[in-house]
Structures are given as structure tokens and as C-alpha cells.
Design a protein around this motif. Structure first.
Motif, mmCIF file in Angstrom:
data_model
loop_
_atom_site.group_PDB
_atom_site.id
_atom_site.type_symbol
_atom_site.label_atom_id
_atom_site.label_comp_id
_atom_site.label_asym_id
_atom_site.label_seq_id
_atom_site.Cartn_x
_atom_site.Cartn_y
_atom_site.Cartn_z
ATOM 1 N N ILE A 1 17.290 12.694 -5.790
ATOM 2 C CA ILE A 1 18.568 13.385 -6.024
ATOM 3 C C ILE A 1 18.374 14.556 -6.975
ATOM 4 N N ARG A 2 17.560 14.398 -8.025
ATOM 5 C CA ARG A 2 17.264 15.516 -8.918
ATOM 6 C C ARG A 2 16.627 16.675 -8.130
ATOM 7 N N ALA A 3 15.698 16.335 -7.232
ATOM 8 C CA ALA A 3 15.058 17.360 -6.402
ATOM 9 C C ALA A 3 16.097 18.053 -5.523
ATOM 10 N N SER B 1 21.376 21.486 -14.640
ATOM 11 C CA SER B 1 21.011 20.673 -15.798
ATOM 12 C C SER B 1 21.948 19.474 -15.961
ATOM 13 N N SER B 2 21.568 18.605 -16.885
ATOM 14 C CA SER B 2 22.347 17.445 -17.324
ATOM 15 C C SER B 2 22.796 16.518 -16.206
ATOM 16 N N TRP C 1 26.952 13.902 -11.354
ATOM 17 C CA TRP C 1 27.663 14.917 -12.113
ATOM 18 C C TRP C 1 26.569 15.761 -12.747
ATOM 19 N N SER C 2 26.691 17.078 -12.665
ATOM 20 C CA SER C 2 25.672 17.937 -13.272
ATOM 21 C C SER C 2 26.293 19.270 -13.681
ATOM 22 N N ARG C 3 25.586 19.965 -14.538
ATOM 23 C CA ARG C 3 26.008 21.291 -14.983
ATOM 24 C C ARG C 3 25.270 22.349 -14.186
ATOM 25 N N TRP C 4 25.900 23.520 -14.078
ATOM 26 C CA TRP C 4 25.251 24.679 -13.466
ATOM 27 C C TRP C 4 25.553 25.908 -14.300
#
Length: 171
Positions: free
Chosen positions: A45-47, A111-112, A125-128
């Protein structure tokens, strides 16, 4: 008779000990396998999150659309679309309305990530942050915010089932 009783009891203890030992080993193996799968899922998922930003930065709209599930949806500042082809076309149309100087040599910083996996589905949930080249030639934040995602494992790969972009900073 006493000797036979001792042998039977000793044999029973050995069988029980080996049986319980095998059970403990199996339970431990399952736990390790589950933990490994969780790590692999989180990394997959990070990828996906990184590939998303990379496809935008390259303006590779086909690769961008392919990150979404067959019935995946996108909702954000550029509009709303469902399905990989429609999402790719929507984003391509959005970039065509911008001055090329705005997005040439820009980059999306992801990030995050906060990822929760549940079998073949997940949430994230992530930042952009979208960084562009400013008029002075230095990096400038164009926009920033966060994503709320639902993900699905499709054909063995993690894909966006739904992705919603929220803009929090728009100078």
C-alpha cells in the motif's frame, strides 16, 4: 504390571509433549505468517501511494488510472470519476487546463501514511504536498492536504477502491 503402567504413562507424556509442542510451533508459525503478510500488505500500500505521486509527476495518466480498481473512484479538486480510464481522462483534462510552467518539474510528496489492513481490503489516510518551481526558481508549495482511501486487493495487487483528496493549503 507396574512397569507396563510406567511405560504407558511415560509414552503418553511424550506423545502429549510432542503434540503440544507441534501445536505451539504451528500457532507461532501462523502468527509469524500473519505478521509477515501484514508487513507485505502495508509495504504494498505504501508503494501504491508513492506510485500515485510518481505517475502524476511523470504525467503518465494511463499508469495513474491503472492504480485504481476496476470500479475505483476518485473525488477531489479536479472532479469525480469512476473506473481507471475515466479517472485517467479526468486528471489529464485537469492538467491540460493548467499552464505547463505550473507543473513542469513539480513533485508530489506523499507522507504520514496510516494504514489499516483487513484481509483483501484496507483503509489509509495520508498527507500530500504538491511542490512546484516558484517564479524565483526555488521550490514552492502549490497545494497540500490529505487523502482518505479505501483499498482493495485486485488480481494480487493493491488498488484504490476510492480515493478522496482534501485540500487544506492552497496559497
Amino acid at each position: 504390571m507396574k512397569l507396563q503402567h510406567v511405560i504407558v504413562v511415560a509414552a503418553s507424556i511424550l506423545v502429549l509433549a510432542f503434540g503440544l509442542g507441534r501445536f505451539a510451533y504451528t500457532a507461532e508459525s501462523t502468527t509469524v505468517e500473519m505478521r509477515l503478510q501484514k508487513l507485505e500488505d502495508n509495504e504494498g500500500i505504501r508503494a501504491l501511494l508513492v506510485d500515485y505521486g510518481r505517475a502524476l509527476d511523470k504525467r503518465d495518466f494511463k499508469a495513474y488510472g491503472a492504480l485504481f480498481a476496476r470500479d475505483g473512484s476518485w473525488k477531489g479538486g479536479m472532479g469525480t470519476a469512476t473506473g481507471p480510464d475515466a479517472i485517467a481522462k479526468m486528471v489529464e483534462a485537469g492538467f491540460s487546463r493548467m499552464a505547463p510552467s505550473l507543473y513542469q518539474n513539480s513533485n508530489h510528496v506523499m507522507s504520514s501514511p496510516d494504514i489499516e489492513v483487513n484481509g483483501d481490503s484496507a483503509t489509509a489516510w495520508s498527507r500530500w504536498t504538491w511542490v512546484v518551481v516558484g517564479t524565483d526558481g526555488k521550490p514552492r508549495v502549490e497545494r497540500a492536504g490529505h487523502y482518505e482511501d479505501t483499498l482493495a486487493r485486485e488480481d494480487g495487487k493493491w488498488k484504490f477502491k476510492s480515493r478522496q483528496a482534501f485540500t487544506e493549503i492552497n496559497p
